[in-house]
Write an enzyme that holds these catalytic residues in place. Structure first.
Site, PDB file in Angstrom:
ATOM      1  N   ALA A 198       3.702  74.007   3.138  1.00 58.77           N
ATOM      2  CA  ALA A 198       4.517  75.000   3.805  1.00 58.77           C
ATOM      3  C   ALA A 198       4.786  74.736   5.533  1.00 58.77           C
ATOM      4  O   ALA A 198       3.768  74.381   6.013  1.00 58.77           O
ATOM      5  CB  ALA A 198       4.035  76.471   3.748  1.00 58.77           C
ATOM      6  N   MET A 240      -6.012  78.918  -0.935  1.00 57.84           N
ATOM      7  CA  MET A 240      -7.225  78.123  -1.745  1.00 57.84           C
ATOM      8  C   MET A 240      -6.985  78.477  -3.347  1.00 57.84           C
ATOM      9  O   MET A 240      -8.166  78.730  -3.870  1.00 57.84           O
ATOM     10  CB  MET A 240      -8.568  78.291  -1.282  1.00 57.84           C
ATOM     11  N   GLY A 258      -3.152  77.335  10.795  1.00 54.60           N
ATOM     12  CA  GLY A 258      -2.782  78.519  10.513  1.00 54.60           C
ATOM     13  C   GLY A 258      -3.192  79.665  11.553  1.00 54.60           C
ATOM     14  O   GLY A 258      -3.142  79.143  12.578  1.00 54.60           O
ATOM     15  N   ASP A 259      -3.576  80.740  11.113  1.00 52.83           N
ATOM     16  CA  ASP A 259      -4.123  81.721  12.250  1.00 52.83           C
ATOM     17  C   ASP A 259      -5.546  81.638  11.946  1.00 52.83           C
ATOM     18  O   ASP A 259      -6.249  81.512  10.966  1.00 52.83           O
ATOM     19  CB  ASP A 259      -3.653  83.092  11.673  1.00 52.83           C
ATOM     20  N   ASP A 310     -10.206  71.319  12.264  1.00 54.49           N
ATOM     21  CA  ASP A 310     -10.270  71.185  10.973  1.00 54.49           C
ATOM     22  C   ASP A 310      -9.636  70.172  10.269  1.00 54.49           C
ATOM     23  O   ASP A 310      -8.436  69.463  10.869  1.00 54.49           O
ATOM     24  CB  ASP A 310      -9.958  72.480  10.221  1.00 54.49           C
ATOM     25  N   GLU A 314      -6.846  18.275  22.197  1.00 57.05           N
ATOM     26  CA  GLU A 314      -6.323  19.577  22.459  1.00 57.05           C
ATOM     27  C   GLU A 314      -7.163  20.767  21.861  1.00 57.05           C
ATOM     28  O   GLU A 314      -7.120  21.726  22.391  1.00 57.05           O
ATOM     29  CB  GLU A 314      -4.748  19.715  21.897  1.00 57.05           C
ATOM     30  N   PRO A 359       1.019  75.898  10.492  1.00 54.19           N
ATOM     31  CA  PRO A 359       1.092  75.146   9.378  1.00 54.19           C
ATOM     32  C   PRO A 359       1.009  73.918   9.388  1.00 54.19           C
ATOM     33  O   PRO A 359       0.833  73.202   8.239  1.00 54.19           O
ATOM     34  CB  PRO A 359       2.235  75.770   8.643  1.00 54.19           C
ATOM     35  N   GLU A 395     -13.138   9.725  23.584  1.00 52.52           N
ATOM     36  CA  GLU A 395     -11.628   9.607  24.185  1.00 52.52           C
ATOM     37  C   GLU A 395     -11.484  10.935  24.707  1.00 52.52           C
ATOM     38  O   GLU A 395     -11.293  11.816  23.959  1.00 52.52           O
ATOM     39  CB  GLU A 395     -10.566   9.083  22.978  1.00 52.52           C
ATOM     40  N   LYS A 418     -14.375  66.263   8.684  1.00 54.81           N
ATOM     41  CA  LYS A 418     -14.780  64.987   8.080  1.00 54.81           C
ATOM     42  C   LYS A 418     -15.758  64.974   6.967  1.00 54.81           C
ATOM     43  O   LYS A 418     -16.671  65.661   7.150  1.00 54.81           O
ATOM     44  CB  LYS A 418     -15.213  64.296   9.185  1.00 54.81           C
TER      45      LYS A 418
HETATM   46  N1  SAH Z   1      -6.318  79.721   8.650  1.00 55.78           N
HETATM   47  C1  SAH Z   1      -5.563  79.173   7.798  1.00 55.78           C
HETATM   48  C2  SAH Z   1      -6.015  79.242   6.192  1.00 55.78           C
HETATM   49  C3  SAH Z   1      -7.214  78.425   6.111  1.00 55.78           C
HETATM   50  S1  SAH Z   1      -7.681  78.293   4.397  1.00 55.78           S
HETATM   51  C4  SAH Z   1      -4.086  79.960   7.747  1.00 55.78           C
HETATM   52  O1  SAH Z   1      -4.220  81.086   8.399  1.00 55.78           O
HETATM   53  O2  SAH Z   1      -3.160  79.320   7.116  1.00 55.78           O
HETATM   54  C5  SAH Z   1      -7.221  77.049   3.932  1.00 55.78           C
HETATM   55  C6  SAH Z   1      -5.871  77.216   2.667  1.00 55.78           C
HETATM   56  O3  SAH Z   1      -4.735  77.577   3.581  1.00 55.78           O
HETATM   57  C7  SAH Z   1      -5.338  76.367   1.940  1.00 55.78           C
HETATM   58  O4  SAH Z   1      -6.208  75.830   0.986  1.00 55.78           O
HETATM   59  C8  SAH Z   1      -4.065  76.525   1.697  1.00 55.78           C
HETATM   60  O5  SAH Z   1      -4.102  77.444   0.591  1.00 55.78           O
HETATM   61  C9  SAH Z   1      -3.732  77.316   2.906  1.00 55.78           C
HETATM   62  N2  SAH Z   1      -2.798  76.450   3.795  1.00 55.78           N
HETATM   63  C10 SAH Z   1      -3.163  76.088   4.884  1.00 55.78           C
HETATM   64  N3  SAH Z   1      -2.024  75.472   5.532  1.00 55.78           N
HETATM   65  C11 SAH Z   1      -1.025  75.496   4.421  1.00 55.78           C
HETATM   66  C12 SAH Z   1       0.163  74.843   4.432  1.00 55.78           C
HETATM   67  N4  SAH Z   1       0.703  74.211   5.526  1.00 55.78           N
HETATM   68  N5  SAH Z   1       0.889  75.171   3.560  1.00 55.78           N
HETATM   69  C13 SAH Z   1       0.419  75.856   2.030  1.00 55.78           C
HETATM   70  N6  SAH Z   1      -0.768  76.335   2.294  1.00 55.78           N
HETATM   71  C14 SAH Z   1      -1.594  75.941   3.405  1.00 55.78           C
END
Ligand code: SAH
Length: 464
Positions: free
Chosen positions: A413, A384, A303-304, A249, A22, A226, A44, A271
């Protein structure tokens, strides 16, 4: 990786198997999928082996393997289910110059056979170096379920069309053609009209792609908010969904990247190779290169994009290369954090101005208008800021800020795993150290969570 995976061309090559039970049959079922000339030595032999020999699918020699029997063999399998006999034949085959596999004896084998998912010509080989056969089987079962049975058929017919498809320029145009064939037109044609209709469908598809006007590449600089996909704008969602290439990012949450199309190319610009994120120049180069080839690129930032996102450097590079771009705003961490603690970022009679600060910049800890920031009621969102917390505290107190000034740190957040660390300027460094946050943190200077603020006011009234 001790075993290096390769695909060996066995067409017309000699493969020798020692064993008639087998175990040998299990290997033979795999080997007979190839175009190898298979010879089995077995004193065999099972009935099934004889049938295979009679059908001409292999050559059966009904005696034990001897010296010289494995000459010119590319591969040799010792599959006798008998350790002493396997040791003997493995030594003979090695002397004959064949690569030897001793079934179920990893240490004595020169190669191992992976678990195989067969959609010929598409073949997936899964190996765990003997560490976890259960895992290999589970992965195989998963892939078997996931890959359509017709994939091999699509690939075989597609392969015959490769020369014709060269009418399309190499790169994205040609990739798009094949993506349409494998993921849209091909499966649909097969389901509705059967395999005979596939060649015709390929010709029609190629005509359609050849007559399409070349698309202009572009870059959208998109705010991902966020982290929670629910906090994306509708426009961001649409742009991610339509993107050919997404350059993101480190802070962009996986749940958001999931929204990209299956065929989209995802590039992690955050990365950390050798402890550093991808250099800005490299990111600029990638954006320009992909957009110039006609791709719709989404540059996705947490974020923005216009808040600590090095947006101007990227726009500068795009302008220099003459590439169209647009900004799609996102919810910045300050907004998400204020929402998290039930506070307003500005408030009549408290702060009519809001400052966004960074804890450190390229030159180290950032300097700011400390006098203004130290005034009672001032509100600032510090990005930061964790590493520079002690510096921030020192500068503010030196300029007259009260140690009781509320500071709220919000980790993650706007995400399900958000954490609020409410403290005061005097206790800020200690509170951050004790909390040891691992996710991104923003500091809201001058703001306490609404609930804590209300409790403190009640207490003050009671004391008065
Ligand atoms: N462009 C991003 C900021 C980039 S700088 C914005 O508008 O939010 C990266 C920093 O953003 C991190 O070190 C932290 O201080 C903050 N940050 C980004 N996302 C966050 C989150 N979900 N909660 C808390 N702080 C955050």
């Amino acid at each position: 990786m001790r075993h290096f995976p390769i695909f060996l061309d066995l067409a017309g090559r000699r493969v020798v198997v020692s064993g008639g039970g087998e175990t040998a049959l299990a290997k033979l079922r795999l080997l007979l999928k190839t175009e190898a000339r298979v010879t089995v030595f077995a004193a065999e032999a099972e009935a099934e082996l004889r049938v295979l020999a009679e059908e001409g699918r292999l050559r059966l020699v009904e005696r034990a393997l001897g010296p010289g029997d494995a000459l010119c063999a590319a591969l040799f399998y010792a599959a006798n289910d008998d350790a002493a006999e396997d040791a003997r034949v493995a030594a003979l085959a090695r002397a004959d110059g064949a690569l030897v596999n001793w079934v179920d004896n990893l240490g004595a084998s020169q190669f191992i056979t992976p678990a195989i998912v067969d959609r010929d010509p598409v073949t997936v080989a899964i190996g765990t170096e003997g560490a976890a056969p259960v895992l290999a089987r589970a992965i195989k079962a998963d892939l078997e379920a996931r890959l359509p049975a017709a994939l091999g058929l699509l690939a075989r017919i597609g392969k015959g069309f490769r020369a014709a498809a060269e009418a399309l320029p190499m790169g994205r145009k040609r990739r798009e053609f094949w993506a349409d064939y494998y993921f849209a037109d091909g499966p649909r044609t097969l389901a509705e009209r059967g395999a005979e209709a596939l060649p015709g469908a390929l010709v029609a598809l190629l005509d359609r792609h050849l007559s399409e006007a070349p698309r202009e590449g572009r870059v959208d600089l998109v705010g991902a908010g966020p982290g929670d996909p629910d906090l994306l704008t509708l426009r961001a969602r649409k742009l991610i969904d339509a993107a050919d290439v997404v350059i993101h990012d480190r802070l962009v949450a996986p749940a958001i990247l999931e929204l990209a199309r299956r065929e989209a190319l995802l590039i992690d610009a955050g990365k950390k190779g050798f402890g550093r994120a991808m250099a800005q120049d490299e990111i600029n180069r990638l954006m320009v290169e992909h957009a110039a080839s006609g791709a719709h690129v989404v540059r996705l930032k947490s974020g923005d994009p216009g808040v600590y996102g090095r947006l101007d450097e990227e726009i500068g590079a795009l302008d220099a290369a003459g590439i169209a771009w647009a900004i799609c705003p996102g919810i910045t961490a300050a907004s998400a954090a204020a929402a998290q603690i039930g506070q307003s970022l500005t408030k009549r009679d408290r702060n009519s101005a809001l400052r966004l600060l960074t804890g450190h910049d390229v030159k180290g800890f950032a300097e700011h208008d400390w006098r203004g920031l130290a005034r009672p009621g001032a509100v600032a969102a510090v990005y930061m800021g964790v590493r520079g917390a002690r510096f921030l505290q020192g500068r503010l107190m030196m300029h007259g800020a009260a140690p009781e000034t509320p500071v709220t740190a919000v980790e993650n957040a706007g995400r399900p795993e958000a954490r609020v660390i409410a403290t005061s300027l005097g206790h800020l460094p200690g509170a951050l150290e004790a909390a040891a946050p691992e996710g991104p943190v923003i500091l809201l200077l001058g703001l306490a969570p609404r609930a804590a603020e209300a409790a403190a006011q009640t207490l003050a009234q009671e004391l008065a």
